[in-house]
Design a protein around this motif. Structure first.
Motif, PDB file in Angstrom:
ATOM      1  N   VAL A   1     -26.266  43.692   6.800  1.00 28.76           N
ATOM      2  CA  VAL A   1     -25.771  44.881   7.509  1.00 28.76           C
ATOM      3  C   VAL A   1     -24.263  44.809   7.664  1.00 28.76           C
ATOM      4  CG1 VAL A   1     -25.771  46.083   9.722  1.00 28.76           C
ATOM      5  CG2 VAL A   1     -27.928  45.336   8.722  1.00 28.76           C
ATOM      6  N   MET A   2     -23.770  43.627   8.055  1.00 24.99           N
ATOM      7  CA  MET A   2     -22.314  43.493   8.224  1.00 24.99           C
ATOM      8  C   MET A   2     -21.593  43.663   6.887  1.00 24.99           C
ATOM      9  SD  MET A   2     -22.819  40.675  10.931  1.00 24.99           S
ATOM     10  CE  MET A   2     -21.758  39.892  11.856  1.00 24.99           C
ATOM     11  N   THR A   3     -22.113  43.073   5.844  1.00 23.78           N
ATOM     12  CA  THR A   3     -21.476  43.219   4.535  1.00 23.78           C
ATOM     13  C   THR A   3     -21.469  44.687   4.112  1.00 23.78           C
ATOM     14  OG1 THR A   3     -22.510  41.110   4.020  1.00 23.78           O
ATOM     15  CG2 THR A   3     -21.377  42.212   2.230  1.00 23.78           C
ATOM     16  N   THR A   4     -22.611  45.351   4.362  1.00 24.80           N
ATOM     17  CA  THR A   4     -22.682  46.769   3.994  1.00 24.80           C
ATOM     18  C   THR A   4     -21.607  47.565   4.728  1.00 24.80           C
ATOM     19  OG1 THR A   4     -25.061  46.557   3.656  1.00 24.80           O
ATOM     20  CG2 THR A   4     -24.196  48.773   3.924  1.00 24.80           C
ATOM     21  N   LEU A   5     -21.458  47.298   6.033  1.00 27.33           N
ATOM     22  CA  LEU A   5     -20.447  48.014   6.808  1.00 27.33           C
ATOM     23  C   LEU A   5     -19.051  47.789   6.234  1.00 27.33           C
ATOM     24  CD1 LEU A   5     -21.703  47.489  10.477  1.00 27.33           C
ATOM     25  CD2 LEU A   5     -21.414  49.667   9.264  1.00 27.33           C
ATOM     26  N   VAL A   6     -18.755  46.549   5.924  1.00 24.70           N
ATOM     27  CA  VAL A   6     -17.426  46.227   5.394  1.00 24.70           C
ATOM     28  C   VAL A   6     -17.200  46.927   4.053  1.00 24.70           C
ATOM     29  CG1 VAL A   6     -16.002  44.362   4.478  1.00 24.70           C
ATOM     30  CG2 VAL A   6     -17.226  44.053   6.623  1.00 24.70           C
ATOM     31  N   PHE A   7     -18.193  46.851   3.189  1.00 23.67           N
ATOM     32  CA  PHE A   7     -18.069  47.526   1.883  1.00 23.67           C
ATOM     33  C   PHE A   7     -17.908  49.025   2.060  1.00 23.67           C
ATOM     34  CE2 PHE A   7     -19.988  44.458  -1.463  1.00 23.67           C
ATOM     35  CZ  PHE A   7     -19.192  43.450  -0.975  1.00 23.67           C
TER      36      PHE A   7
ATOM     37  N   PHE B   1     -23.921  54.528   2.488  1.00 26.54           N
ATOM     38  CA  PHE B   1     -24.429  53.370   3.213  1.00 26.54           C
ATOM     39  C   PHE B   1     -25.629  52.766   2.485  1.00 26.54           C
ATOM     40  CE2 PHE B   1     -26.566  51.122   6.678  1.00 26.54           C
ATOM     41  CZ  PHE B   1     -25.486  50.470   7.250  1.00 26.54           C
ATOM     42  N   LEU B   2     -26.557  53.628   2.065  1.00 29.11           N
ATOM     43  CA  LEU B   2     -27.733  53.139   1.338  1.00 29.11           C
ATOM     44  C   LEU B   2     -27.339  52.591  -0.026  1.00 29.11           C
ATOM     45  CD1 LEU B   2     -30.390  55.874   2.157  1.00 29.11           C
ATOM     46  CD2 LEU B   2     -30.207  53.566   3.087  1.00 29.11           C
ATOM     47  N   PHE B   3     -26.353  53.228  -0.644  1.00 30.34           N
ATOM     48  CA  PHE B   3     -25.880  52.791  -1.947  1.00 30.34           C
ATOM     49  C   PHE B   3     -25.410  51.333  -1.881  1.00 30.34           C
ATOM     50  CE2 PHE B   3     -22.465  51.991  -4.908  1.00 30.34           C
ATOM     51  CZ  PHE B   3     -22.936  52.508  -6.092  1.00 30.34           C
ATOM     52  N   PHE B   4     -24.551  51.049  -0.896  1.00 30.69           N
ATOM     53  CA  PHE B   4     -24.022  49.681  -0.792  1.00 30.69           C
ATOM     54  C   PHE B   4     -25.110  48.694  -0.372  1.00 30.69           C
ATOM     55  CE2 PHE B   4     -19.834  51.881  -0.096  1.00 30.69           C
ATOM     56  CZ  PHE B   4     -19.297  51.456  -1.298  1.00 30.69           C
ATOM     57  N   MET B   5     -25.960  49.120   0.566  1.00 32.44           N
ATOM     58  CA  MET B   5     -26.955  48.180   1.056  1.00 32.44           C
ATOM     59  C   MET B   5     -27.926  47.781  -0.054  1.00 32.44           C
ATOM     60  SD  MET B   5     -29.441  48.344   4.322  1.00 32.44           S
ATOM     61  CE  MET B   5     -28.242  47.871   5.535  1.00 32.44           C
ATOM     62  N   ALA B   6     -28.332  48.729  -0.878  1.00 34.37           N
ATOM     63  CA  ALA B   6     -29.238  48.419  -1.986  1.00 34.37           C
ATOM     64  C   ALA B   6     -28.598  47.376  -2.896  1.00 34.37           C
ATOM     65  CB  ALA B   6     -29.551  49.680  -2.778  1.00 34.37           C
ATOM     66  N   GLY B   7     -27.336  47.616  -3.252  1.00 38.57           N
ATOM     67  CA  GLY B   7     -26.638  46.662  -4.135  1.00 38.57           C
ATOM     68  C   GLY B   7     -26.525  45.292  -3.492  1.00 38.57           C
ATOM     69  N   ILE B   8     -26.239  45.276  -2.203  1.00 36.05           N
ATOM     70  CA  ILE B   8     -25.989  43.990  -1.530  1.00 36.05           C
ATOM     71  C   ILE B   8     -27.256  43.154  -1.414  1.00 36.05           C
ATOM     72  CG2 ILE B   8     -25.454  42.991   0.729  1.00 36.05           C
ATOM     73  CD1 ILE B   8     -23.280  45.247   0.893  1.00 36.05           C
ATOM     74  N   ILE B   9     -28.384  43.752  -1.038  1.00 35.30           N
ATOM     75  CA  ILE B   9     -29.572  42.899  -0.891  1.00 35.30           C
ATOM     76  C   ILE B   9     -30.047  42.380  -2.246  1.00 35.30           C
ATOM     77  CG2 ILE B   9     -30.311  43.868   1.330  1.00 35.30           C
ATOM     78  CD1 ILE B   9     -32.518  45.345  -0.139  1.00 35.30           C
ATOM     79  N   LEU B  10     -29.891  43.203  -3.282  1.00 37.04           N
ATOM     80  CA  LEU B  10     -30.271  42.716  -4.617  1.00 37.04           C
ATOM     81  C   LEU B  10     -29.341  41.584  -5.035  1.00 37.04           C
ATOM     82  CD1 LEU B  10     -31.084  45.979  -6.569  1.00 37.04           C
ATOM     83  CD2 LEU B  10     -32.673  44.321  -5.644  1.00 37.04           C
ATOM     84  N   TRP B  11     -28.035  41.794  -4.802  1.00 38.97           N
ATOM     85  CA  TRP B  11     -27.079  40.774  -5.236  1.00 38.97           C
ATOM     86  C   TRP B  11     -27.242  39.477  -4.436  1.00 38.97           C
ATOM     87  CZ3 TRP B  11     -24.669  40.180  -9.515  1.00 38.97           C
ATOM     88  CH2 TRP B  11     -23.774  39.102  -9.614  1.00 38.97           C
TER      89      TRP B  11
END
Lengths: 434, 290
Positions: B67-73, B91-101
């Motif tokens: 969540v924090m990484t998503t906010l920063v991105f 927000f969903l765009f970044f979060m999807a990428g972040i959890i996969l990565w």
């Protein structure tokens, strides 16, 4: 009887310092050149000689067989290749040439408690450790109650292992190992840990396994343990098998061989540890008249002279000298240290001699190993120089008790002075009355 | 030095274990890995139980970190960098990428350090070393599970609020995407692990290499922003089709083609088997070169 382990021309080479000599770039360059049939641009002149120099054959052309139900002892001092042999047979590392053939499942115990995780409970660690050693989870579950009972830590089994004392940890770990039930068991130095009673328990368990018809490979410094447990023995030296026979023959061969080790000039010896600021350069023995001795006699006054050189320019006023006396089987006999006696040396000169005077040498006839360690107390016990086997002390039969009588040599490792008397009932009664 | 005579087939059946200097390139002994499946499970359990012991917030970190990484991105790339996510809620765009990565990079790094991180254990007992990377995947899969549920929660809220998202039938390939990521992480991780044994440089390279790789993997920008000319170079990175397909399935908008996903699977398969072959080449000698 059929062989259950067969080792054929087994050798293992280590390359010393060659592995990380190169950068990836150079390696690729060499490969590329070789592939095109050109000379390697990174080859050193006289490469062959250089690599031959940087090689160590930890094992060379080892051949032996172990039969069903035999307990084979592997004897040899540090660096003789014992551990390498066990590592190859345990499949931890691969041989360089030759091969080993094994019939049946192998459990190797090169350490007690391999893979224990401090955060996990005793219960979790029993399962983890058992499975790492090759058990199935249901095998552990079936033996679980027995394992816990054997370890004696029942009430803490659901406590994280980090809260265990080291003794509890070792007991739990050994309990798991004791329930492995393999066809072939490989054991190395496991007995070096734990207290005396724990070691006895280990030895008991191993002989139980051996009596049950299982095949055991056993490596130990402890010659007595090898003699008691094993039915055959092999001796390794510098990676070569120099003897194979019954366990008693092997131990005799080994101890004779050990005694012949030449004690080179102490100053030149490389098998030492410590900072090197102070160095032991020689050790010799003198009698009460100050005359040099090559052999001491039981009961005589003996002075052990330890020559040193102080290369540091510091005075080390709190130098502690520790003398270790061991049997030629490497079992400790006694330790003497100037801190025990309350003596101190004062400021250390550039060179000099430390003298340890033993008023009545309490050792029966044999050859003993002397080790010397110099530490600096003012530097938190930092080791300045240490030689585990600095020299041998040969002791001949002497008149320790002043009676001309001595106990049989095998009956003990030291001589102890005493007085005997009879106290009869009447004498006690009379003493009570008066 | 004399070599022992060749073993006949009869000899081989008589002896249950034959220890020789080299094994064939493709003698991978995967059946043995299966025999040690209990160990994979127990390693997984150990790592999972131990990872959040003695932390105050415990499992909370599973959620806090993405969540924090998503906010920063979101702030840096979405607001300040003004990256256009082409109709996809940022927000969903970044979060999807972040959890996969997160899943991929953590599998990759821990596989790559298998030999260095476990040398103590490996020096004392034998078991198929591949059990370690496999348990790493399980551990990360569990973490991913938590984060995925969290993602679904955010997604459901967004949907309910009327944000234009269109989950569609493509969701059925999610398990395949996860499997592909795991295979890719094990493959590349094993290659790096094998190379690290000889060249310690790779231990350093992997740390920042993974960070750089993220910026080439459509985590912070959509593939749609890439010019057609350079697109093929992005497609050759197997993580791009995976992440893009994941977003496509949830949001209903994307530019990824089926053949591009199939190509990434082909590349993954090659890296996976290459990695396992290299890994089993060094697993028997890595202790000699410490």
């Amino acid at each position: 009887m059929a062989a259950i382990i067969r080792v054929e021309n087994l050798s293992k080479r280590y390359r010393l310092g060659v592995i990380n000599r190169r950068m990836l770039y150079e390696d690729l360059q060499s490969r590329w050149a070789r592939w095109r049939g050109q000379p390697d641009p990174n080859a050193r002149i006289g490469e062959r000689a250089a690599t031959a120099h940087g090689e160590l054959w930890a094992l060379k052309d080892i051949n032996f067989e172990v039969h069903q139900g035999e307990v084979l002892g592997v004897i040899g001092h540090n660096g003789s290749g014992k551990s390498t042999l066990l590592k190859i047979l345990s499949q931890i590392t691969a041989p360089t040439t030759g091969r080993a053939l094994i019939k049946g499942n192998v459990a190797s115990l090169l350490e007690v408690g391999t893979g224990f995780h401090p955060e996990l409970t005793g219960r979790d660690n029993v399962f983890l450790n058992g499975v790492i050693l090759g058990m199935r989870r249901e095998d552990v579950a079936r033996n679980f109650d027995e394992i816990v009972a054997f370890s004696g830590v029942e009430s803490f089994i659901d406590t994280p292992v980090k809260r265990y004392s080291s003794g509890m940890r070792v007991r739990l770990a050994f309990a798991v190992a004791a329930h492995l039930d393999p066809e072939i068991l490989i054991i190395d130095e496991v007995l070096a840990v734990g207290d005396q009673s724990f070691q006895q328990k280990c030895l008991g368990k191993i002989s139980e396994v051996a009596r049950g018809g299982r095949t055991v490979l056993f490596v130990s410094h402890n010659a007595a343990a090898v003699e008691n447990l094993c039915s055959r023995g092999i001796v390794l030296e510098h990676g070569q098998m120099i003897f194979s026979g019954t366990q008693t023959e092997a131990i005799q061969f080994y101890s004779k061989r050990e005694d012949r080790i030449e004690i080179a000039d102490l100053a030149e010896r490389k098998d030492r540890s410590g900072t090197g600021e102070v160095r032991v350069t020689g050790m010799h023995f003198r009698d009460a008249k100050g005359e040099a001795l090559s052999t001491a006699f039981a009961g005589q006054m003996l002075e052990i002279h330890i020559d040193f050189k102080n290369l540091s320019g510091q005075s080390f006023p709190n130098l502690v000298a520790t003398l270790h006396v061991r049997t030629h089987f490497d079992a400790p006999v006694f330790v003497q240290q100037n801190r025990l006696t309350g003596d101190s040396f004062g400021a250390l000169p550039e060179h000099g001699t430390l003298v340890c005077r033993l008023p009545r040498l309490p050792l029966p006839a044999s050859v003993y190993r002397l080790g010397i360690t110099l530490t600096s107390e003012s530097r938190g016990g930092k080791v300045l120089d240490s030689l585990r086997h600095a020299t041998d002390l040969p002791v001949e039969t002497g008149d320790f008790f002043g009676t001309g009588n001595l106990p049989a040599v095998q009956s003990g490792v030291c001589l102890v002075d005493a007085e005997w008397r009879l106290e009869s009932e009447t004498a006690v009664a009379r003493a009570g009355l008066s | 030095m004399a070599e022992p005579a060749e073993l006949t087939a009869e000899d081989l059946s008589e002896w249950s274990t034959v220890i020789t200097p080299a094994r064939g390139w493709f003698d991978l002994r995967l059946a043995q890995v299966w025999e040690y499946r209990d160990l994979i499970y127990l390693f997984f359990r150990r790592d999972f139980v131990a990872s959040y012991k003695q932390t105050i917030l415990g499992p909370f970190w599973f959620f806090a970190q993405p969540v924090m990484t998503t906010l920063v991105f979101w702030v840096i790339f979405g607001r300040i960098g003004k990256i256009v996510t082409k109709g996809v809620p940022q927000f969903l765009f970044f979060m999807a990428g972040i959890i996969l990565w997160n899943f991929f990079s953590s599998c990759l790094i821990r596989t790559a350090t298998t030999f260095t991180a476990n040398s103590g254990l490996f020096g004392k007992v034998y078991f198929p070393r591949l059990t370690v990377p496999l348990s790493v995947v399980l551990t990360n899969l569990a973490t991913f599970g938590f984060q995925f549920v969290m993602f679904l929660a955010f997604f459901a809220v967004a949907w309910w609020l009327g944000v234009p998202v269109h989950p569609n039938w493509r969701l059925i390939i999610l398990p395949v995407l996860l499997l592909e990521m795991a295979a890719l992480a094990i493959g590349v991780g094993c290659i790096v692990a094998a190379l690290t044994v000889r060249y310690r440089d790779f231990a350093v390279i992997i740390q920042f290499g993974v960070q750089l790789w993220m910026y080439a993997s459509c985590v912070v920008f959509p593939l749609a922003l890439i010019e057609p000319k350079t697109r093929i170079w992005f497609i050759l990175n197997p993580m791009v089709p995976i992440i893009e397909s994941f977003r496509y399935a949830f949001i209903g908008y994307g530019v990824i083609q089926l053949w591009e996903l199939v190509l990434s699977m082909g590349i993954t398969l090659v890296l996976f088997f290459g990695g396992i072959v290299m890994f089993s080449r060094v697993e028997r000698t890595h202790l000699d070169s410490i």
